[in-house]
Design an enzyme around this catalytic site. Sequence first.
Site, PDB file in Angstrom:
ATOM      1  N   CYS A  29      40.406  35.641  41.976  1.00  0.00           N
ATOM      2  CA  CYS A  29      39.644  35.690  43.238  1.00  0.00           C
ATOM      3  C   CYS A  29      38.151  35.434  43.004  1.00  0.00           C
ATOM      4  O   CYS A  29      37.477  36.234  42.356  1.00  0.00           O
ATOM      5  CB  CYS A  29      39.884  37.060  43.875  1.00  0.00           C
ATOM      6  N   CYS A  32      35.780  38.067  44.392  1.00  0.00           N
ATOM      7  CA  CYS A  32      35.907  39.283  43.579  1.00  0.00           C
ATOM      8  C   CYS A  32      35.013  39.185  42.345  1.00  0.00           C
ATOM      9  O   CYS A  32      34.359  40.161  41.957  1.00  0.00           O
ATOM     10  CB  CYS A  32      37.356  39.491  43.125  1.00  0.00           C
TER      11      CYS A  32
END
Length: 104
Positions: A29, A32
């Site tokens: 991600c 993230c």
Amino acid sequence: MVEKIVKEKFDELIGGDTPVVCDFYASWCGPCKMLAPVIDKCSEKFEGKAKFVKVDIDESYELAARYGIMSIPLVGVFKGGELVEKSLGYTSQSQTEDFLNKVL
């Protein structure tokens, strides 16, 4: 550095007296990865007010399912074993600190 934990340790931590700030993420991600250094800095700034941890939802999918996490990154604040507040998506350092100041 924020400690990466798994389900068993997570359940033990959130049941304690200290609030827990959990960064739910995945290694693939992009947002993230952008949020990780923000959470690291916040863990230093809020040291003593909360325990900061991170959970890889691919490795601990049971936790993601338990809390209905469908999108990441998601920062959850746990008090007394309960999810009391959450922040979804990438947020800047100042936005993250504002969020934490309100809930801790």
